[in-house]
Scaffold this motif. Structure first.
Motif, mmCIF file in Angstrom:
data_model
loop_
_atom_site.group_PDB
_atom_site.id
_atom_site.type_symbol
_atom_site.label_atom_id
_atom_site.label_comp_id
_atom_site.label_asym_id
_atom_site.label_seq_id
_atom_site.Cartn_x
_atom_site.Cartn_y
_atom_site.Cartn_z
ATOM 1 N N PRO A 1 43.803 36.526 51.152
ATOM 2 C CA PRO A 1 42.645 37.302 50.677
ATOM 3 C C PRO A 1 41.819 36.471 49.690
ATOM 4 O O PRO A 1 42.324 35.514 49.099
ATOM 5 N N SER A 2 40.605 36.862 49.518
ATOM 6 C CA SER A 2 39.747 36.191 48.536
ATOM 7 C C SER A 2 40.143 36.651 47.137
ATOM 8 O O SER A 2 40.861 37.650 46.966
ATOM 9 N N ALA A 3 39.651 35.928 46.136
ATOM 10 C CA ALA A 3 39.924 36.317 44.741
ATOM 11 C C ALA A 3 39.387 37.725 44.479
ATOM 12 O O ALA A 3 40.013 38.522 43.767
ATOM 13 N N GLN A 4 38.237 38.034 45.079
ATOM 14 C CA GLN A 4 37.660 39.370 44.875
ATOM 15 C C GLN A 4 38.546 40.452 45.484
ATOM 16 O O GLN A 4 38.731 41.524 44.900
ATOM 17 N N ILE B 1 41.769 40.274 45.939
ATOM 18 C CA ILE B 1 42.973 40.408 45.116
ATOM 19 C C ILE B 1 42.653 41.238 43.872
ATOM 20 O O ILE B 1 43.425 42.109 43.470
ATOM 21 N N ALA B 2 41.483 40.966 43.295
ATOM 22 C CA ALA B 2 41.093 41.707 42.099
ATOM 23 C C ALA B 2 40.974 43.200 42.392
ATOM 24 O O ALA B 2 41.315 44.043 41.557
ATOM 25 N N ALA B 3 40.490 43.508 43.590
ATOM 26 C CA ALA B 3 40.356 44.920 43.964
ATOM 27 C C ALA B 3 41.722 45.564 44.142
ATOM 28 O O ALA B 3 41.918 46.743 43.836
ATOM 29 N N LEU B 4 42.676 44.780 44.617
ATOM 30 C CA LEU B 4 44.022 45.306 44.843
ATOM 31 C C LEU B 4 44.796 45.450 43.546
ATOM 32 O O LEU B 4 45.596 46.360 43.374
ATOM 33 N N SER B 5 44.575 44.500 42.644
ATOM 34 C CA SER B 5 45.378 44.463 41.429
ATOM 35 C C SER B 5 44.526 44.027 40.241
ATOM 36 O O SER B 5 44.508 42.853 39.866
ATOM 37 N N PRO B 6 43.807 44.960 39.650
ATOM 38 C CA PRO B 6 42.909 44.603 38.539
ATOM 39 C C PRO B 6 43.697 44.038 37.357
ATOM 40 O O PRO B 6 44.834 44.449 37.104
ATOM 41 N N LEU B 7 43.086 43.118 36.646
ATOM 42 C CA LEU B 7 43.725 42.514 35.480
ATOM 43 C C LEU B 7 43.251 43.203 34.203
ATOM 44 O O LEU B 7 42.217 43.872 34.203
ATOM 45 N N PRO B 8 43.983 43.027 33.109
ATOM 46 C CA PRO B 8 43.551 43.586 31.822
ATOM 47 C C PRO B 8 42.191 43.011 31.424
ATOM 48 O O PRO B 8 41.820 41.926 31.892
ATOM 49 N N ALA B 9 41.539 43.697 30.548
ATOM 50 C CA ALA B 9 40.212 43.267 30.104
ATOM 51 C C ALA B 9 40.269 41.836 29.579
ATOM 52 O O ALA B 9 41.196 41.456 28.867
ATOM 53 N N GLY B 10 39.298 41.062 29.953
ATOM 54 C CA GLY B 10 39.216 39.687 29.465
ATOM 55 C C GLY B 10 39.809 38.666 30.412
ATOM 56 O O GLY B 10 39.637 37.464 30.214
ATOM 57 N N TYR B 11 40.536 39.152 31.408
ATOM 58 C CA TYR B 11 41.132 38.223 32.381
ATOM 59 C C TYR B 11 40.465 38.401 33.736
ATOM 60 O O TYR B 11 39.976 39.475 34.065
ATOM 61 N N ARG B 12 40.505 37.360 34.525
ATOM 62 C CA ARG B 12 39.957 37.457 35.877
ATOM 63 C C ARG B 12 40.721 36.503 36.797
ATOM 64 O O ARG B 12 41.373 35.570 36.350
#
Lengths: 221, 84
Positions: free
Chosen positions: B4-7, B9-20
């Motif tokens: 999957p793309s980084a986006q 992955i981010a949609a599947l598993s959001p990170l805490p504020a300040g991280y990406r």
């Protein structure tokens, strides 16, 4: 971690009368891929399907005298006929060998070619500096499990859904496989886990499977 | 089988504020190797030592059953560190 030469391998492998082994040659790739499809049609599904593709051999398989690669294929020959194959993969960073695949022409299975090479895998592993050899056995039939247990490999668990098999005509499902290994280093080189680092479930399974690790320690001076 | 793309992955598993999540690029190889060595010195021995080499190439299709590439010491103050 270098593959042995054909002559070094020859010193280790003693096959029944009339059979010999050779490193796979590029000229035999097409014939081997075709033969595998006949000998073991199930290979068309799952992790070993790559052995039916010529590009797999071109990209990943070591040919004697050629560039070092992690996958080795040895073929068994009677007269001019290919009658089986054996493939290992090395993992140089962990100093391990993975027994990937062994297939014998059904017409030659009574020659026990596979049984002859199992112990050789250990000798070869030691000569290459490997500390462990491991592989998976199908649960579709008990033969490979028995063969591995006969030569002293340790059953260490099941891989849940690791590979796929055709469980009935046209029906493909993920399957469990039995995982076996043989430790190739002396017992003193094997670290036992501290029980406090194991969850209760892991500790129970450890006791059941590895409580007596002696069978796994196959070092021969 | 495609990663999957980084986006995604981010949609599947959001990170805490300040991280990406960020797509790993060739320019990141040297800094990552240096960081991994510092974060997890034990990686210098064993199967994952390849992550300390620029020619690291991990197998996936033929990967035998084994532990995940996630390594210990990876969770501290939500600083997730894994290159696997």
């Amino acid at each position: 971690m270098q593959w042995p030469t054909a002559s070094e391998l020859g010193a280790l492998i003693k096959l029944p009368e009339g059979y010999r082994f050779e490193f796979l040659r590029r000229a035999d790739v097409r014939a081997l891929a075709a033969a595998l499809g006949r000998w073991h049609p199930d290979i068309a599904i799952g992790g070993a399907i790559c052995y039916l593709r010529e590009t797999f051999y071109a990209d990943q398989v070591y040919f004697e005298g050629g560039q070092d690669r992690d996958v080795m294929v040895v073929v068994f020959v009677q007269g001019q006929d290919l009658v089986g194959m054996w493939s290992l993969e090395k993992e140089p960073d962990s100093l391990t060998l993975y027994a990937r695949l062994i297939v014998i022409d059904p017409m030659h299975r009574s020659a026990k070619l596979a049984s002859n090479v199992m112990p050789i895998a250990e000798s070869m592993g030691r000569a290459m500096g490997a500390g462990l050899i491991f592989g998976a056995a199908t649960l579709k039939i008990p033969h490979m499990q028995r063969a591995l247990e006969t030569v002293g490999w340790q059953f260490v668990g099941f891989s849940s859904g690791y590979d796929q098999e055709m469980v009935s005509p046209g029906v493909v499902k993920r399957v469990f496989e039995a995982v076996y290994c043989k430790v190739l280093v002396p017992e003193e080189d094997l670290v036992q886990p501290d029980p406090k680092n194991l969850t209760p479930r892991a500790r129970a399974l450890w006791e059941a499977i590895c409580g007596d690790t002696a069978p796994a320690v196959g070092h021969r001076p | 089988m495609r990663w999957p793309s980084a986006q995604a992955i981010a949609a599947l598993s959001p990170l805490p504020a300040g991280y990406r999540y960020a797509q790993f690029g060739r320019a990141d190889i040297a800094p990552l190797m240096s960081s991994v060595k510092e974060w997890h010195p034990g990686i210098a021995v064993g199967v994952n030592s390849c992550y300390l080499r620029e020619d690291c190439r991990r197998r996936f299709k033929s990967e035998p059953p084994r532990r995940s590439n996630f390594e210990p010491g990876v969770e501290a103050d939500f600083e997730i560190v894994s290159c696997g």
